[in-house]
Design a protein around this motif. Structure first.
Motif, PDB file in Angstrom:
ATOM      1  N   THR B  10      -4.825  -3.378   1.583  1.00 45.73           N
ATOM      2  CA  THR B  10      -6.013  -3.876   0.895  1.00 45.73           C
ATOM      3  C   THR B  10      -5.652  -4.979  -0.097  1.00 45.73           C
ATOM      4  N   PHE B  11      -4.386  -5.013  -0.516  1.00 45.40           N
ATOM      5  CA  PHE B  11      -3.981  -6.004  -1.512  1.00 45.40           C
ATOM      6  C   PHE B  11      -3.864  -7.404  -0.900  1.00 45.40           C
ATOM      7  N   ASP B  12      -3.965  -7.516   0.410  1.00 44.62           N
ATOM      8  CA  ASP B  12      -3.841  -8.819   1.036  1.00 44.62           C
ATOM      9  C   ASP B  12      -5.198  -9.473   1.279  1.00 44.62           C
ATOM     10  N   LEU B  13      -6.196  -8.949   0.651  1.00 46.43           N
ATOM     11  CA  LEU B  13      -7.539  -9.508   0.825  1.00 46.43           C
ATOM     12  C   LEU B  13      -7.614 -10.939   0.344  1.00 46.43           C
TER      13      LEU B  13
END
Lengths: 239, 134
Positions: B10-13
């Motif tokens: 999710t941190f690569d959004l």
């Protein structure tokens, strides 16, 4: 509580992840019947006043009871104002001979268990590490801090006054008063003050509805703060 | 604000859609509140969350239509009363509609409801012509 300066403690809370600081600090002020002794103002702040029972309140207020002080903001800060706020807090700490400061905030954890919330401690000076061990608060070991939290922590790091940031795991994008109950419990241990959380527990669901707009404004401010950080990763989409 | 360093996708959004940030507007006449929601885009799916306090699972209705619109409607267990400027408004419902971009594999949509939070998982549909790798 004794009246010696060495026991002067300041609690700081402002809107961040899960509104943990907001819920925790305002409940403490209410529960301990702390008296408002002042307000903070800045020309950069959006002119906002709160009216309750015909009384006018500014968005950043200062409270006191014995040797416990509180600075709490009901407005999230834009990046530039976060630094101004931090400088004002440091000035206040020096003027009032505060021995230690505790900042309460939320930790966006993807692996949190809502039924077993955890709180972590981050200290700016080694002298406060003892407080973590004494209260069995695990140390916040790795991660990135940005926004108002980072501005406040930096200001304390550059001063000789120690600060502890109490990070409570929470939902990052929804108000999480349930997680703040844990923060209140941990704080009561640190402060050695008995705080009954029964009242806030009764209102958890209502608080989530009541604070929807503040949460939304906070997310907008946090996204703005994140956008100013080099190489920062934007949080999830939020509406 | 703090983000934990974890190996979570999710941190690569990267994609932010301002149009999906509607202002919360409650409908006093219809006694309907607009719930908070969040949308997470992963490589394989969308995760949409709705904050629905004062709601029981059996009183939630979720629909997904061809236009990629998710509509959530829920009845509150008890009235939520909002008092402001000497006026009193009573609310009994939550309602919100969210539109997702791209194609969704609607047969594989699943959801759960825990602690008053509804989470819907919408897998993306991947279609296209195969490209040969030389």
């Amino acid at each position: 509580m004794s009246q010696s300066n060495k026991d002067n403690t300041l609690l700081v809370g402002f809107p961040s992840n899960g509104l943990i600081g907001t819920f925790t600090i305002s409940y403490l002020v209410y529960h301990l019947k702390m008296k408002q002794i002042g307000e903070m103002d800045h020309p950069g702040l959006m002119p906002t006043l709160f009216i309750e029972n015909g009384e006018i309140f500014g968005p950043i207020r200062i409270y006191k009871k014995d040797n416990l002080y509180v600075i709490m903001s009901d407005l999230p800060f834009e990046p530039e104002l976060a630094y101004e706020f931090s400088r004002s807090v440091i000035e206040f700490v020096k003027e009032n001979k505060i021995a230690k400061t505790i900042i309460v905030s939320g930790l966006d954890s993807q692996t949190r268990d809502p039924k077993a919330p955890k709180a972590y401690g981050l200290v700016t000076h080694q002298s406060l590490e003892k407080l973590l061990y004494e209260n069995q608060i695990p140390k916040f070991l790795a991660g990135t801090v940005f926004g108002t939290d980072a501005a406040v922590i930096s200001a304390f790091r550059q001063s000789s006054i120690p600060a502890l940031v109490l990070y409570c795991e929470c939902h990052p994008f929804f108000p999480d008063p349930e997680a703040s109950v844990h923060a209140i419990t941990v704080l009561s241990k640190i402060l050695k003050v008995k705080i009954d959380t029964a009242e806030i527990q009764k209102k958890l669901e209502h608080l989530r509805i009541q604070h929807r707009n503040l949460m939304q404004e906070t997310i907008a401010a946090l996204q703005q703060q994140a956008g100013k950080q080099p190489k920062s990763r934007m949080p999830r989409i939020y509406g | 604000m703090i983000k934990v360093s974890e190996n979570d996708e999710t941190f690569d959004l990267q994609n932010i859609f301002p149009k999906l940030f509607p202002k919360l507007v409650d409908d006093i006449e219809e006694q309907t509140l607009s719930p908070l929601s969040s949308i997470t885009e992963l490589e394989s799916k969308w995760i949409v969350e709705f904050d629905l306090p004062l709601v029981s699972k059996e009183n939630i209705s979720v629909t997904f239509d061809k236009g990629n619109e998710i509509t959530v409607e829920a009845k509150l267990r008890e009235a939520y009363v909002d008092e402001n400027f000497n006026s009193k408004s009573e609310f009994h419902f939550f309602k919100k509609m969210i539109t997702l971009p791209g194609q969704i594999n609607e047969k594989k949509i699943v959801s759960n409801f825990k602690n008053g939070r509804l989470t819907i998982y919408l897998p993306k549909l991947f279609q296209g012509n195969k490209i040969k790798i030389e």
